[in-house]
Design a protein around this motif. Sequence first.
Motif: not given
Length: 163
Positions: A103-108, A110-111
């Motif tokens: 979840a964290i790596s996907t969010f980063v 996307l940013i």
Amino acid sequence: MTAPTIHEPKAEVQATKDTSGRLVWAGPLAVAAATLAKVLCYYFVTRVLQITMVFPEQFPPPEVTPLPVTDVVLFSFIFGAGAVIIFWLVAQSSRRPTRTYLAISTFVLLISIFLPLKIPTPPVPTSSKWSLIMMHIIGAVVIVGVLLALCPPRFIQDTGSTA
């Protein structure tokens, strides 16, 4: 009825030590593999596709300069090391480390995809933006894939056994 299973602290400590021990060699390997993949992508874009990758020197971009491969290497190492540190922290503290890290790596990711799209197009060509996005995706897939394959964090489960 059966009583809920109580986890012994030794098992949890062993799981985190195992992940940390593997991370000592798998972390640098993941960073090196991601950096190599991004450099190969850079050379494919600049040499084979003949696209000049440019990046603004400052924001807002009055001028752009060619993106040197040394910047690709430097930023790959910096952000790759950050990904490894976050992986270690999540593996140490989360009850569901794989899900949390993804979840964290996907969010980063996307940013990191969104930021090149925000650079104004007249000074920076769209081809440079999409090349950067492609390198971000390749780097993320490689580093997350290597970390999860070589250092799978153990789940700390508190479910009771059923008989």
